[in-house]
Design a protein around this motif. Structure first.
Motif, PDB file in Angstrom:
ATOM      1  N   LEU A 153     -42.231  91.683  39.105  1.00  0.00           N
ATOM      2  CA  LEU A 153     -41.672  92.841  39.822  1.00  0.00           C
ATOM      3  C   LEU A 153     -41.224  92.440  41.214  1.00  0.00           C
ATOM      4  CD1 LEU A 153     -43.980  95.872  39.035  1.00  0.00           C
ATOM      5  CD2 LEU A 153     -41.493  95.868  39.002  1.00  0.00           C
ATOM      6  N   VAL A 154     -42.126  91.797  41.928  1.00  0.00           N
ATOM      7  CA  VAL A 154     -41.818  91.400  43.301  1.00  0.00           C
ATOM      8  C   VAL A 154     -40.616  90.466  43.323  1.00  0.00           C
ATOM      9  CG1 VAL A 154     -42.654  90.222  45.335  1.00  0.00           C
ATOM     10  CG2 VAL A 154     -44.182  91.693  44.071  1.00  0.00           C
ATOM     11  N   LEU A 192     -39.068  99.811  41.321  1.00  0.00           N
ATOM     12  CA  LEU A 192     -40.450 100.096  41.752  1.00  0.00           C
ATOM     13  C   LEU A 192     -40.878 101.486  41.316  1.00  0.00           C
ATOM     14  CD1 LEU A 192     -40.555  98.523  45.309  1.00  0.00           C
ATOM     15  CD2 LEU A 192     -41.647  97.716  43.234  1.00  0.00           C
ATOM     16  N   VAL A 241     -37.321  92.482  42.829  1.00  0.00           N
ATOM     17  CA  VAL A 241     -36.928  93.308  43.967  1.00  0.00           C
ATOM     18  C   VAL A 241     -36.521  92.444  45.164  1.00  0.00           C
ATOM     19  CG1 VAL A 241     -37.671  95.081  45.586  1.00  0.00           C
ATOM     20  CG2 VAL A 241     -38.387  95.202  43.223  1.00  0.00           C
ATOM     21  N   ILE A 242     -37.332  91.427  45.448  1.00  0.00           N
ATOM     22  CA  ILE A 242     -36.970  90.547  46.562  1.00  0.00           C
ATOM     23  C   ILE A 242     -35.654  89.840  46.271  1.00  0.00           C
ATOM     24  CG2 ILE A 242     -37.564  88.424  47.736  1.00  0.00           C
ATOM     25  CD1 ILE A 242     -40.293  89.214  47.994  1.00  0.00           C
ATOM     26  N   ILE A 296     -45.986  89.756  39.820  1.00  0.00           N
ATOM     27  CA  ILE A 296     -45.123  88.739  40.435  1.00  0.00           C
ATOM     28  C   ILE A 296     -43.689  88.924  39.966  1.00  0.00           C
ATOM     29  CG2 ILE A 296     -44.630  86.288  40.504  1.00  0.00           C
ATOM     30  CD1 ILE A 296     -47.524  85.713  40.587  1.00  0.00           C
ATOM     31  N   ASN A 324     -32.836  92.153  47.002  1.00  0.00           N
ATOM     32  CA  ASN A 324     -32.696  92.348  48.453  1.00  0.00           C
ATOM     33  C   ASN A 324     -32.090  91.130  49.130  1.00  0.00           C
ATOM     34  OD1 ASN A 324     -33.736  94.894  48.263  1.00  0.00           O
ATOM     35  ND2 ASN A 324     -35.792  94.336  48.902  1.00  0.00           N
ATOM     36  N   LEU A 325     -32.530  89.945  48.696  1.00  0.00           N
ATOM     37  CA  LEU A 325     -31.975  88.724  49.281  1.00  0.00           C
ATOM     38  C   LEU A 325     -30.495  88.594  48.941  1.00  0.00           C
ATOM     39  CD1 LEU A 325     -34.800  86.097  48.731  1.00  0.00           C
ATOM     40  CD2 LEU A 325     -34.000  87.048  50.881  1.00  0.00           C
TER      41      LEU A 325
END
Lengths: 319, 270, 293
Positions: free
Chosen positions: C270-271, C226, C274-275, C268, C278-279
């Motif tokens: 990028l998200v 990010l 990152v998600i 989208i 994290n998951l």
């Protein structure tokens, strides 16, 4: 308590002085002669020397620092290398954008986070609790500038509710217009901040809900609501307060990107320009103000924590 | 009429395991019952189920009739008036059971105000009296202190004072002395014994220590892995256990009884 | 506040062992693991593929400006006529390089510093801790901006700059965890039996701090990605045609209504990255870091 306050303020001043020194040294350590910014590429050595003396860059470093320091104390931040306009007034006018933006966004994020975090924790078995939890997860993975772009696309360009960017020339003379221009930036920052803040609220709420003192109160005949308010509020506030200070400081400093998205004439965009142009007085002035803001926020958060948590009052040291 | 009637109580944890399986017992007014077992036997969960305060995620089925009202599956608002007034609870770890941020006097005032109806200076008087009842010296200092500023034994006495302030008919004590030093244990147990006896309260005493339970109650229910293994009077359980598990337990109790007696002897000169 | 040292509440003592055991929590973690793996895997594959094959040459501007998605250009073209899908693929490569690079730099600097601080004591330790705290307080973006302003905008500069800012956080965590390990009895035992400090670090300290530190590093990956996106958005990252997703978004901002795909697809992506990471961390939590629970 008063003794701690005085000690803490002394540390604040000391940190500020150290920071000023660090800022000064850091900038001088960067390659790139400030005088270069004033001249075209083919400048003669005499022109370079003249520019440097005009700007004060030919004085010994220590003298430069003392001059700057003395100026700062009398609230004269010097003049910009590029525009030769005084730094302080420009910073003040820029703060008139950045401070309201930060505070409004923070306030909104705080309120939203309390709701989102609490519900996500208390109703973790319902679909809306899970959804809110998922929302927090999403919000911390999203780049703030993208949220800004999407909001502009939707609410400015598509639906024409808010202006797409910029800030009224008259500043706050027309508060309605000013607020309208800040609406989307505030929303952007608030949404992203809610992501991380709500997770802390959720965690604190879960701790309170699983705590023995809550069950003890209920075992003595208290309703859940009364017990949560009497005991949960204060206990749950402690971990949240410690993160509030950090979040507020982050928001203040992170304004750079948001101001770029919405073309706001705030402190962040001033810094960006100053860095690109090697405009040392501007950079120094802005970094000083930012550091001061962060240190003061940290100070207030520290005091707030001590007020809420009596256990901390007995410990001698700063956290 | 029995104060408490538990029939076929089951408690299931979120992963589908039954932590308490088909437990049934009764408690008459003034009667004392011990719940004995190792950790994981489900004795504490049974105690929580009686007062309707199971930890989140645990589901109870079966029947718990407290003072004639059904607890299992009951809505919170029918349970609230019962708690404290009819049945009260003492937790194992007083450090976490007491709000660390609030002065003890204020915490104690809450149940006293609710159940005895005092206000203002009468309330203050009642708080100090309550602290006096549990033999706490310097009740004013204690009332102004916070939980972490006093010793473990003192904390548990405050917790006892809170539980008794409600003047309940049934007191549930969940391992009240396990977290305390051995010498302090004896004093607190003596205090509890005396106060419960004085007010003719019924008591459920949960513990893993048969010696301690034998000191506090006459009857006991032995639990293991969520099931009720054997029930009877303590002397019978010790002398002629019907179940091999009870026999193991009794043997362990005799070993600690000796150590306990030694500790009691130390605690006596006051 | 929450940590391993507080007395257990009744709710915890009635359960055997540590934290959310239970089928529901386990299922949620497996789901997180799978989704995370899919997201990260897909992006990683695309990034890898971009090294060998791209649908179009990235500087090819013959596509016609701001075309919508179609058979020729799967995601359409940007305002200069370049194929968007190609750019997104390149962006995947850049994001991964930036993320892994920054975390690598952060670890390479932060861990040794943190370890030294853990061994230091007294005022040396205090000074190092204070320095770390100050560096942590200094925002990632600001430091990176200063460095980039001097060195010029490039992927390498941005990666190092972000890594530098992160090293303070890594250092602080390493110091805390290492100190905890050093206080353990098995360290004293190893010392008394004559093991050298170097061996102790290698055999005892590193393996024991690794679970906690690695989880932290993994979560820093998302932050790094990010941060790189933000810097590129500001124009301080790798210049086109090797644009990162942040840069693509900046270029697409002016045409967000007429050609929305350009402003949506990189975001989208990028998200998702990152998600996904994290998951993955959430899903692997049991295996990776039992202490943290």
């Amino acid at each position: 308590m008063t003794r701690y306050l005085l000690r803490r303020m002394a540390i604040l001043v000391l940190s500020l002085l150290l920071a000023m020194l660090a800022i000064f040294v850091l900038l001088r350590a960067l390659p790139g002669d400030p005088a270069n910014a004033l001249l075209s590429v083919q400048a003669t050595p005499e022109q370079i020397a003249a520019a440097r003396s005009q700007v004060g860059a030919d004085l010994p470093l220590f003298e430069q620092f003392v001059n700057w320091f003395r100026g700062m104390v009398s609230l004269d931040f010097g003049n910009s290398f590029i525009s030769t306009l005084p730094v302080a007034p420009e910073i003040v006018s820029r703060l008139a954008v950045t401070i309201p933006l930060t505070l409004l966004a923070f306030g909104l994020a705080f309120a939203l986070s309390l709701a989102v975090g609490f519900i996500a924790a208390h109703k973790s078995d319902r679909w809306y609790g899970v959804a809110l939890s998922a929302f927090s997860q999403l919000a911390i993975a999203v780049p703030a500038f993208w949220v800004g772009i999407l909001l502009i696309a939707t609410f400015s360009l598509k639906f024409r509710i808010f202006p797409a960017g910029g800030f009224p020339r008259e500043g706050w003379a027309d508060p309605g217009a000013a607020l309208a221009h800040l609406a989307l930036p505030v929303l952007t920052v608030a949404l992203v901040m809610t992501g991380s803040l709500s997770r802390y609220v959720r965690s604190a709420t879960l701790d309170v809900l699983g705590s023995d003192y809550l069950r003890n109160a209920r075992a003595m005949g208290s309703t859940m609501g009364t017990a949560m308010i009497r005991h949960g509020l204060r206990n749950g506030a402690i971990p949240v307060i410690s993160i509030l200070g950090i979040e507020l400081a982050t928001a203040f400093l992170g304004a750079v990107v948001i101001e770029a998205v919405f073309a706001l004439p705030g402190l962040g965009s001033m810094l960006l320009k100053a860095i690109a142009q090697h405009d040392y007085p501007n950079i120094q002035g802005i970094l000083f103000v930012s550091t001061l803001a962060v240190l003061v926020i940290g100070f207030v958060a520290d005091i707030a924590q001590r007020l809420v948590d009596p256990r901390l009052r007995h410990s001698a040291g700063a956290a | 009429m029995n104060l408490l009637e538990v029939s076929s109580l089951r408690v299931m944890s979120p992963d589908g395991v039954y932590r308490v399986r088909d437990v049934s017992f009764t408690v008459a007014p003034g009667e004392r019952l011990g719940l004995i077992g190792e950790s994981g036997s489900g004795k504490s969960l049974t105690a929580f189920a009686v007062i309707g305060l199971l930890p989140a995620g645990l589901q109870a089925t079966g029947s718990v009739m407290l003072g004639g009202t059904e607890v299992v599956g009951a809505p919170e608002k029918s349970l609230v008036p019962m708690r404290g007034r009819l049945c009260s609870f003492i937790f194992q770890e007083p450090l976490t059971a007491l709000d660390p941020l609030m002065r003890l006097g204020r915490q104690l005032a809450e149940p006293i105000a609710r159940h005895q109806g005092h206000r203002g200076s009468a309330l203050k008087r009642a708080v100090l009296d309550a602290l006096d009842e549990v033999h706490l010296p310097e009740p004013e200092r204690i009332a102004n202190s916070r939980s972490y500023e006093i010793s473990g034994g003192q904390r548990q006495r405050v917790a006892i004072a809170m539980a008794l302030a409600c003047r309940p008919k049934l007191l549930i004590a969940d391992e009240p002395t396990t977290a305390l030093d051995v010498t302090v244990q004896a004093e607190v147990l003596a205090l509890l014994d005396h106060l419960v006896g004085d007010r003719d309260m019924a008591m459920i005493f949960v513990s893993h220590d048969l010696a301690v339970v034998s000191r506090m109650t006459d009857q006991a229910l032995v639990m293991r892995s969520g099931e009720a293994v054997e029930k009877g009077s303590i002397p019978n359980l010790l002398a002629s256990p019907q179940h091999p598990y009870t026999a193991e337990f009794a043997a362990g109790a005799r070993r600690t009884e000796a150590a306990f007696a030694a500790a009691l002897a130390q605690a006596r000169p006051e | 506040m929450t940590g391993a040292n507080r007395p257990a509440t009744s709710a915890e003592t009635t359960r055997d062992g540590a934290v959310p055991s239970g089928g529901r929590a386990r299922n949620r973690r497996s789901l997180a693991l799978i989704v995370g793996l899919v997201l990260v895997g897909a992006i990683a594959l695309v990034a890898l593929l971009s090294i060998f094959w791209l649908p179009f040459d990235p500087s090819d501007t013959t596509g016609g400006r701001l075309e919508g998605p179609g058979l020729a250009h799967w995601l359409g073209t940007d305002r200069l006529g370049r194929d968007l899908f190609t750019q997104v693929m390149i962006g995947a490569r850049i994001a991964l390089v930036a993320g892994i690079g920054a975390v690598g730099v952060g670890a390479a600097i932060g861990m040794p510093v943190g370890l030294s601080a853990a061994f230091a004591a007294g005022w040396v330790d205090d000074t190092m801790s204070a320095a770390m705290d100050i560096l942590i307080a200094f925002p990632v973006l600001l430091l990176a901006m200063l460095i980039v302003a001097v060195q010029g905008a490039s992927l390498a500069t941005v990666t190092v700059a972000i890594g530098l800012s992160m090293s303070a956080i890594v250092a602080r965590l390493t110091r805390v965890v290492a100190k905890r390990v050093l206080a353990q009895q098995y360290i004293t035992a190893a010392r008394t039996s004559g093991t050298s400090w170097l061996s102790i670090v290698r055999q005892h300290v590193l393996p024991n701090i690794w679970p906690t530190v690695s989880v932290n590093l993994a979560s820093q990956f998302g932050v790094a990605v990010l941060a790189e996106a933000s810097l590129s958005y500001l124009g301080l990252g790798a210049p086109p045609p090797n644009s990162s997703w942040g840069r693509l978004l900046q270029e697409a901002q002016s045409t967000v209504v007429t050609a929305p795909l350009g402003a949506v697809a990189p975001g989208i992506a990028l998200v998702a990255l990152v998600i996904g990471v994290n998951l993955l961390i959430d899903g692997l939590r049991d295996i990776a870091d039992p202490i943290q629970n």
